[in-house]
Design an enzyme around this catalytic site. Structure first.
Site, PDB file in Angstrom:
ATOM      1  N   TYR A 163       0.832  -1.208   0.000  1.00 35.06           N
ATOM      2  CA  TYR A 163       0.000   0.000   0.000  1.00 35.06           C
ATOM      3  C   TYR A 163       0.862   1.251   0.000  1.00 35.06           C
ATOM      4  O   TYR A 163       1.906   1.292   0.644  1.00 35.06           O
ATOM      5  CB  TYR A 163      -0.881   0.003   1.254  1.00 35.06           C
ATOM      6  CG  TYR A 163      -1.722   1.240   1.337  1.00 35.06           C
ATOM      7  CD1 TYR A 163      -2.820   1.386   0.499  1.00 35.06           C
ATOM      8  CD2 TYR A 163      -1.388   2.286   2.196  1.00 35.06           C
ATOM      9  CE1 TYR A 163      -3.575   2.543   0.536  1.00 35.06           C
ATOM     10  CE2 TYR A 163      -2.143   3.441   2.233  1.00 35.06           C
ATOM     11  CZ  TYR A 163      -3.232   3.566   1.404  1.00 35.06           C
ATOM     12  OH  TYR A 163      -3.984   4.699   1.426  1.00 35.06           O
ATOM     13  N   TRP A 165       1.264   5.751  -1.421  1.00 29.42           N
ATOM     14  CA  TRP A 165       0.928   6.883  -2.294  1.00 29.42           C
ATOM     15  C   TRP A 165       1.913   7.071  -3.439  1.00 29.42           C
ATOM     16  O   TRP A 165       1.740   7.989  -4.233  1.00 29.42           O
ATOM     17  CB  TRP A 165       0.783   8.161  -1.465  1.00 29.42           C
ATOM     18  CG  TRP A 165      -0.654   8.426  -1.212  1.00 29.42           C
ATOM     19  CD1 TRP A 165      -1.507   7.645  -0.490  1.00 29.42           C
ATOM     20  CD2 TRP A 165      -1.426   9.530  -1.705  1.00 29.42           C
ATOM     21  NE1 TRP A 165      -2.759   8.195  -0.498  1.00 29.42           N
ATOM     22  CE2 TRP A 165      -2.731   9.355  -1.232  1.00 29.42           C
ATOM     23  CE3 TRP A 165      -1.132  10.653  -2.480  1.00 29.42           C
ATOM     24  CZ2 TRP A 165      -3.765  10.256  -1.518  1.00 29.42           C
ATOM     25  CZ3 TRP A 165      -2.154  11.549  -2.752  1.00 29.42           C
ATOM     26  CH2 TRP A 165      -3.450  11.344  -2.286  1.00 29.42           C
TER      27      TRP A 165
HETATM   28  N1  LIG Z   1      -1.618   7.745  12.739  1.00 29.23           N
HETATM   29  C1  LIG Z   1      -1.994   7.890  11.467  1.00 29.23           C
HETATM   30  N2  LIG Z   1      -1.477   7.093  10.523  1.00 29.23           N
HETATM   31  C2  LIG Z   1      -1.864   7.218   9.245  1.00 29.23           C
HETATM   32  C3  LIG Z   1      -2.811   8.197   8.863  1.00 29.23           C
HETATM   33  C4  LIG Z   1      -3.345   9.043   9.880  1.00 29.23           C
HETATM   34  O1  LIG Z   1      -4.192   9.928   9.625  1.00 29.23           O
HETATM   35  N3  LIG Z   1      -2.901   8.866  11.167  1.00 29.23           N
HETATM   36  N4  LIG Z   1      -3.202   8.293   7.549  1.00 29.23           N
HETATM   37  C5  LIG Z   1      -3.135   7.097   6.744  1.00 29.23           C
HETATM   38  C6  LIG Z   1      -3.363   7.378   5.322  1.00 29.23           C
HETATM   39  S1  LIG Z   1      -4.882   8.077   4.938  1.00 29.23           S
HETATM   40  C7  LIG Z   1      -2.496   7.063   4.346  1.00 29.23           C
HETATM   41  S2  LIG Z   1      -2.977   7.286   2.715  1.00 29.23           S
HETATM   42  C8  LIG Z   1      -1.179   6.474   4.661  1.00 29.23           C
HETATM   43  C9  LIG Z   1      -0.044   6.993   3.767  1.00 29.23           C
HETATM   44  O2  LIG Z   1       1.020   6.134   3.772  1.00 29.23           O
HETATM   45  P1  LIG Z   1       1.992   5.993   2.497  1.00 29.23           P
HETATM   46  O3  LIG Z   1       1.223   6.147   1.254  1.00 29.23           O
HETATM   47  O4  LIG Z   1       2.771   4.744   2.683  1.00 29.23           O
HETATM   48  O5  LIG Z   1       2.918   7.271   2.712  1.00 29.23           O
HETATM   49  P2  LIG Z   1       3.898   8.015   1.719  1.00 29.23           P
HETATM   50  O6  LIG Z   1       4.772   8.831   2.598  1.00 29.23           O
HETATM   51  O7  LIG Z   1       3.156   8.727   0.664  1.00 29.23           O
HETATM   52  O8  LIG Z   1       4.775   6.840   1.124  1.00 29.23           O
HETATM   53  C10 LIG Z   1       5.040   6.700  -0.226  1.00 29.23           C
HETATM   54  C11 LIG Z   1       6.422   6.113  -0.421  1.00 29.23           C
HETATM   55  O9  LIG Z   1       6.579   5.832  -1.803  1.00 29.23           O
HETATM   56  C12 LIG Z   1       7.822   6.326  -2.253  1.00 29.23           C
HETATM   57  N5  LIG Z   1       7.709   6.593  -3.687  1.00 29.23           N
HETATM   58  C13 LIG Z   1       7.248   7.704  -4.304  1.00 29.23           C
HETATM   59  N6  LIG Z   1       7.309   7.567  -5.635  1.00 29.23           N
HETATM   60  C14 LIG Z   1       7.818   6.336  -5.865  1.00 29.23           C
HETATM   61  C15 LIG Z   1       8.113   5.622  -7.060  1.00 29.23           C
HETATM   62  O10 LIG Z   1       7.931   6.089  -8.175  1.00 29.23           O
HETATM   63  N7  LIG Z   1       8.604   4.367  -6.902  1.00 29.23           N
HETATM   64  C16 LIG Z   1       8.835   3.801  -5.684  1.00 29.23           C
HETATM   65  N8  LIG Z   1       9.307   2.567  -5.635  1.00 29.23           N
HETATM   66  N9  LIG Z   1       8.576   4.474  -4.544  1.00 29.23           N
HETATM   67  C17 LIG Z   1       8.076   5.715  -4.648  1.00 29.23           C
HETATM   68  C18 LIG Z   1       8.089   7.525  -1.393  1.00 29.23           C
HETATM   69  O11 LIG Z   1       9.464   7.839  -1.369  1.00 29.23           O
HETATM   70  C19 LIG Z   1       7.535   7.072  -0.039  1.00 29.23           C
HETATM   71  O12 LIG Z   1       8.515   6.413   0.711  1.00 29.23           O
HETATM   72  O13 LIG Z   1      -0.837   6.741   6.036  1.00 29.23           O
HETATM   73  C20 LIG Z   1      -1.841   6.304   6.932  1.00 29.23           C
HETATM   74  N10 LIG Z   1      -1.340   6.384   8.285  1.00 29.23           N
HETATM   75  N1  LIG Z   2      -1.031  18.407   3.041  1.00 27.58           N
HETATM   76  C1  LIG Z   2      -1.478  17.144   2.942  1.00 27.58           C
HETATM   77  N2  LIG Z   2      -2.686  16.906   2.375  1.00 27.58           N
HETATM   78  C2  LIG Z   2      -3.148  15.626   2.327  1.00 27.58           C
HETATM   79  C3  LIG Z   2      -2.391  14.527   2.771  1.00 27.58           C
HETATM   80  C4  LIG Z   2      -1.107  14.812   3.349  1.00 27.58           C
HETATM   81  O1  LIG Z   2      -0.394  13.902   3.794  1.00 27.58           O
HETATM   82  N3  LIG Z   2      -0.696  16.122   3.412  1.00 27.58           N
HETATM   83  N4  LIG Z   2      -2.893  13.246   2.660  1.00 27.58           N
HETATM   84  C5  LIG Z   2      -4.021  12.999   1.746  1.00 27.58           C
HETATM   85  C6  LIG Z   2      -4.699  11.744   2.082  1.00 27.58           C
HETATM   86  S1  LIG Z   2      -4.003  10.271   1.569  1.00 27.58           S
HETATM   87  C7  LIG Z   2      -5.877  11.693   2.726  1.00 27.58           C
HETATM   88  S2  LIG Z   2      -6.607  10.193   3.044  1.00 27.58           S
HETATM   89  C8  LIG Z   2      -6.548  12.907   3.162  1.00 27.58           C
HETATM   90  C9  LIG Z   2      -6.934  12.795   4.636  1.00 27.58           C
HETATM   91  O2  LIG Z   2      -7.955  13.644   4.934  1.00 27.58           O
HETATM   92  P1  LIG Z   2      -8.517  13.659   6.425  1.00 27.58           P
HETATM   93  O3  LIG Z   2      -8.543  12.295   6.976  1.00 27.58           O
HETATM   94  O4  LIG Z   2      -9.782  14.424   6.423  1.00 27.58           O
HETATM   95  O5  LIG Z   2      -7.351  14.492   7.134  1.00 27.58           O
HETATM   96  P2  LIG Z   2      -6.805  14.623   8.615  1.00 27.58           P
HETATM   97  O6  LIG Z   2      -5.704  15.598   8.521  1.00 27.58           O
HETATM   98  O7  LIG Z   2      -6.521  13.304   9.227  1.00 27.58           O
HETATM   99  O8  LIG Z   2      -8.007  15.251   9.444  1.00 27.58           O
HETATM  100  C10 LIG Z   2      -8.779  16.339   8.984  1.00 27.58           C
HETATM  101  C11 LIG Z   2      -9.290  17.152  10.138  1.00 27.58           C
HETATM  102  O9  LIG Z   2      -9.988  16.324  11.066  1.00 27.58           O
HETATM  103  C12 LIG Z   2      -9.737  16.808  12.368  1.00 27.58           C
HETATM  104  N5  LIG Z   2     -10.029  15.751  13.343  1.00 27.58           N
HETATM  105  C13 LIG Z   2      -9.219  14.780  13.813  1.00 27.58           C
HETATM  106  N6  LIG Z   2      -9.888  13.992  14.672  1.00 27.58           N
HETATM  107  C14 LIG Z   2     -11.150  14.488  14.748  1.00 27.58           C
HETATM  108  C15 LIG Z   2     -12.315  14.108  15.447  1.00 27.58           C
HETATM  109  O10 LIG Z   2     -12.350  13.133  16.197  1.00 27.58           O
HETATM  110  N7  LIG Z   2     -13.432  14.871  15.267  1.00 27.58           N
HETATM  111  C16 LIG Z   2     -13.456  15.965  14.463  1.00 27.58           C
HETATM  112  N8  LIG Z   2     -14.578  16.651  14.338  1.00 27.58           N
HETATM  113  N9  LIG Z   2     -12.358  16.331  13.773  1.00 27.58           N
HETATM  114  C17 LIG Z   2     -11.236  15.598  13.906  1.00 27.58           C
HETATM  115  C18 LIG Z   2      -8.303  17.231  12.324  1.00 27.58           C
HETATM  116  O11 LIG Z   2      -8.009  18.158  13.366  1.00 27.58           O
HETATM  117  C19 LIG Z   2      -8.182  17.824  10.942  1.00 27.58           C
HETATM  118  O12 LIG Z   2      -8.374  19.214  10.951  1.00 27.58           O
HETATM  119  O13 LIG Z   2      -5.713  14.050   3.039  1.00 27.58           O
HETATM  120  C20 LIG Z   2      -5.034  14.129   1.802  1.00 27.58           C
HETATM  121  N10 LIG Z   2      -4.383  15.422   1.765  1.00 27.58           N
HETATM  122 MO   LIG Z   3      -4.972   8.517   2.674  1.00 30.03          MO
END
Ligand SMILES: Nc1nc2c(c(=O)[nH]1)N[C@H]1C(S)=C(S)[C@@H](COP(=O)(O)OP(=O)(O)OC[C@H]3O[C@@H](n4cnc5c(=O)[nH]c(N)nc54)[C@H](O)[C@@H]3O)O[C@H]1N2
Ligand SMILES: Nc1nc2c(c(=O)[nH]1)N[C@H]1C(S)=C(S)[C@@H](COP(=O)(O)OP(=O)(O)OC[C@H]3O[C@@H](n4cnc5c(=O)[nH]c(N)nc54)[C@H](O)[C@@H]3O)O[C@H]1N2
Ligand SMILES: [Mo]
Length: 838
Positions: A163, A165
């Protein structure tokens, strides 16, 4: 329609686009019969090459369209594209990712693995003791190990769920390419779902008939015109739409400006005063994290008891309200879910809750929900309850009312252009452009966030969405394009699980914690070192952009495509993998496919070479119908003809299917259940709630290893937001290094003392790179601040088995010991004494 809204319409915002071509494209849309009319190069060429030694190349990435300025072979600047309504400052970090000190330079193998074989010294992983090998050697090791594991344990013992991004691009999609290679060479165990919306995407098909979270919302122009009250409920578009899954269009920024211009009243329900709240001068309501379901129930109860709910809507468009009503009123369990009850749990006073109910009902109200609330224990319930609340308000399908689930994500709500879809390389499991149908596919899929549980419990039966999965034995995991040592919860449980693996292989371009914990590390190119093609805006689809190579690959980096082709070739499937096509053959093929689709829509795209050489994104027109899109409008107009995809064809407030599963942690109507821990939870040991929002200065962990970190890090540690009320009694000052801890783990972080976070809650963004003081010791202090040392690895419920990254509690203290140096952003060096790993 205000003048501003009018000007923002369609593609008119770009000063780079040729007006002639724009008119041509729009005109051709109107008169479907135009034949191919080649554009003259002079019209399109963008003057890409300046003086010798210097050039400007347009490309795209998660962060948007940009121009790479190259001098003497080195990218010196990534300039934002003129057509971008709000470029992100992160672009500077993106450029640095090519040259950062954390770049992986050569194929590397962990010494113990190389010298003693698979599975050797598993707790030595992460200690930095690597040996450089040649590409030939590395490919051979990988191919042989795939064969060995499949022969000894069966194909399911190879995990390719991988999994992450990655980077955008229709060809160099490393996750798809990994699966393509694994499919062609003998099969593997894969994953299902994602970390983003793991709970919502499983429950919503029962509730509204589709996954919804990645579907278009009522557009911003409609909101600007019709909405009285915009509620951002844990939803921060100005932070989260800086990036997109494809190439960011940043249409949400334009949309937010439209709301501002129109003077739409905004309300933000969030433990943090968000960027969006600030920018719109919104009213801030801060509930305790993880208690939104009680807050929503309190509002719903008020609607019902004050007869403010829309019974006609409930009768005509929903099913199951009558089964839910006794729970809401307390008839079924003796506890009315009224505002007073809710106030005790969520910390918002009862009068405010009642007032919210009245304001929601008396205004055209849009409830915009983020994803954080479903990334929590029992996270299915918040999404379900929000839809229920919107149904009670009865504005679903009306312009500017109802609910939206992707206003914060990849600029959902930015109107969709009339564009073809550019196809992409596939994983070869089902034929298509590559591969043949008879190749072994992946027949086992485990819920994506249950990988650690699988490693620790092979053979165990797991409930998942009404079915049973037997967890396979896994001996080899291969990751490309993800960073599980950042994204997965409960790092220390994960370290224990990783010891079950014989072999862990990683393709990446930077030494993330994941790469550091691998046995074989293959250096890939960044997307700025290869050619590709992508669409701009996940929802907007405003342009097709050539992602042209900006610089040559650094050190010995190879494209993932070439790496997997070489592995497939070693295993006798090289031709099947590449189909004999080069990088440019594939890209041209994808473009030609889109050109045919565009023609069917009455538009003529330029021939490929003209497009490619133009050094400009190709714009597509925006038509009124899409500009004025209202979610669920068709269903509202005719609920029989346009029935939802649920069993009853209506919104289901009670689900018979879910009732049939009889899960104790996912009842058949929205229900409040205490999470395992939360701020002020009845059984919670620690005093502070921990939020782990998506970072403002990164995309998850991407860019953490770049110079851009210096714009936010505190003494080179990940920031930890804390309210003065919590900081003062602990003797913590702004800028101090703190230790954040609970029973699961401990991290260092840098205190940011601020009123922008409510008392009782701290926030450390996800994605900080894990940097254990002693990699051999489970529970070791993380020097930089990976918040997932503190979060629980449990599932949301048996229904979705999704992650709970936004669940957690802990405490903070000022760090007084000797401050350890941060290692994780440089080349690996042996952290334990030399020799101990061999
Ligand atoms: N506690 C907590 N944990 C969370 C979340 C949270 O809200 N709270 N959010 C979750 C969510 S929504 C998500 S989506 C995940 C994100 O988790 P990931 O998607 O695993 O996070 P990224 O940092 O985007 O990791 C992408 C990796 O791919 C590599 N990469 C980029 N381009 C390429 C390429 O072309 N080839 C190869 N081989 N590698 C490449 C980058 O260098 C990086 O190391 O984290 C989750 N984890
Ligand atoms: N800059 C930036 N943008 C991103 C990403 C990133 O890594 N960086 N990741 C992308 C990805 S993969 C995803 S999935 C989306 C994630 O999108 P979301 O999951 O919506 O993002 P978060 O930042 O986890 O949380 C959004 C808001 O929810 C609030 N929040 C947290 N817990 C609670 C709660 O219990 N109740 C309420 N009411 N609010 C709460 C946080 O304070 C924050 O302001 O964002 C995308 N956009
Ligand atoms: Mo995500």
């Amino acid at each position: 329609m205000s003048k501003k809204t009018h000007e923002l319409r369609g593609v008119a915002h770009t000063d780079i686009e040729s007006p002639t071509r724009r008119r041509f494209l729009q005109g051709s849309a109107a008169t479907a019969a135009l034949s191919a009319m080649p554009f003259s190069l002079s019209l399109l060429s963008g003057g890409a090459m300046a003086q010798s030694g210097s050039k400007e190349v347009i490309s795209g990435c998660h962060w948007g369209v940009f121009t790479g300025v190259v001098e003497d072979g080195r990218a010196v600047k990534f300039k934002p594209w003129g057509g971008d309504p709000q470029p992100t400052p992160m672009l500077e970090g993106v450029r640095d990712s090519i040259y950062s000190a954390s770049r992986i330079r050569y194929p590397m193998v962990r010494r113990a693995w190389l010298e003693q074989g698979p599975g050797a010294d598993p707790d030595g992983r992460g200690n930095g003791d690597f040996v450089r090998v040649s590409w030939d050697k590395a490919i051979e090791l990988v191919a042989n190990e795939l064969t060995r594991v499949r022969e000894e344990y069966g194909q399911q013992a190879v995990y390719g769920g991988s999994y992450g991004w990655k980077s955008p691009g229709k060809l160099h999609n490393c996750k798809t390419l990994l699966r393509r290679m694994l499919n062609l060479t003998g099969g593997f165990t894969s994953s299902i779902g994602d970390y983003s919306t793991g709970a919502a995407q499983v429950i919503l098909p029962y509730v509204s008939g589709s996954i919804e979270v990645y579907e278009q919302c009522t557009t911003y122009p409609v909101l600007a015109e019709h909405t009285d009250l915009m509620v951002f409920w844990g939803c921060d578009p100005r932070n989260n739409s800086q990036i997109s899954w494809q190439v960011a269009d940043h249409g949400a920024f334009k949309g937010i400006d439209q709301l501002k211009e129109a003077g739409v009243k905004t309300l933000c329900i969030d433990p943090l005063r968000t960027n969006t709240c600030d920018y719109l001068d919104g009213e801030w309501i801060a509930p305790k994290p993880q208690t939104d379901v009680p807050l929503m129930l309190g509002i719903a109860h008020t609607l019902l008891s004050e007869d403010l709910h829309d019974q006609k809507f409930l009768d005509r468009y929903t099913s199951g309200f009558e089964e839910f009503r006794p729970y809401l009123t307390g008839e079924s369990d003796g506890q009315p879910k009224d505002a007073d009850w809710a106030a005790d749990i969520c910390g918002i006073d009862a009068e405010t809750i009642r007032d919210l109910a009245r304001r929601f009902a008396n205004n055209r109200t849009m409830l915009a929900l983020g994803y954080s609330m479903q990334r929590q224990h029992h996270g299915e319930q918040s999404t379900w309850m929000l839809v229920t609340l919107a149904c009670m308000l009865g504005q679903v399908g009306l312009p500017g009312g109802g609910y939206g689930l992707s206003y914060h994500y990849s600029s959902g709500g930015a109107p969709t252009h009339n564009s073809p879809i550019v196809k992409a390389i596939d994983d070869a499991a089902g034929g298509g452009m590559g591969g043949s149908v008879d190749e072994a596919g992946s027949d086992i899929m485990i819920p994506v966030a249950r990988f650690v549980e699988t490693l620790l419990n092979p053979g165990k039966t797991m409930q998942f969405n009404g079915s049973e999965i037997e967890l396979p034995v896994i001996k080899l995991a291969y990751w490309a394009g993800g960073n599980p040592f950042a994204h997965h919860q409960d790092r220390n449980e994960m370290l224990r699980a990783w010891r079950e693996l014989d072999t862990f292989i990683v393709n990446d371009f930077q030494w993330t914690a994941t790469a550091r914990h691998a046995d074989i590390v293959l250096p890939c190119t960044t997307s700025y070192e290869r050619n590709d093609i992508e669409q701009v805006g996940d929802y907007a689809l405003s342009h097709i952009v050539a992602m042209r190579k900006i610089v040559e690959p650094q050190f010995e980096a190879r494209d993932d495509f070439d790496i997997f082709a070489a592995i497939a070739d070693k295993l006798g499937k090289g031709y099947e993998f590449t189909q004999g096509r080069s990088e440019m053959d594939w890209i041209r093929g994808f473009y030609e496919g889109a050109k045919i689709e565009a023609r069917a829509k009455g538009m003529e795209m330029p021939v490929f070479d003209v497009f490619w050489e133009s050094n400009k994104p190709l714009a597509f027109p925006l038509e009124d119908e899409q500009k004025n899109f209202v979610r669920h409008e068709a269903f509202r107009k005719d609920p029989i003809l346009n029935a939802l995809g649920t069993a009853t064809g209506k919104f289901e407030i009670y689900s018979r299917a879910i009732a049939g599963f009889a899960y104790d942690d996912c009842p058949p109507h929205p229900t409040w259940m205490e999470p395992i821990e939360r701020l002020d939870g009845p059984t919670t040991k620690y005093p502070l709630g921990i939020s782990s929002n998506h970072p403002a200065g990164r995309l998850h962990s991407q860019l953490c290893g770049t110079a851009f970190r210096e714009t936010y890090a505190v003494q080179n540690r990940e920031p930890c937001m804390i309210n003065p009320e919590d900081a003062e009694p602990r003797g913590i000052k702004d800028g101090d290094v703190v230790r954040v801890f609970n029973d699961r783990g401990q991290i260092l972080a840098g205190a940011v003392v601020t009123d922008d976070i409510m008392p009782g809650v701290i926030m450390v963004s996800e994605g900080g790179w894990f940097d254990p003081l002693d990699p051999r010791e489970i529970g070791s202090l993380c020097r930089y601040g990976d918040v997932n040392n503190l979060t629980p690895g449990i599932a949301t419920s048996k229904l979705a088995q999704a992650n709970c990254g936004q669940t957690g509690a802990g405490d903070v203290e000022k760090f007084t010991g000797e401050l350890p140096e941060v290692y994780v952003f440089s080349q690996p060096e042996i952290i334990t004494k030399p020799g101990t790993s061999a």
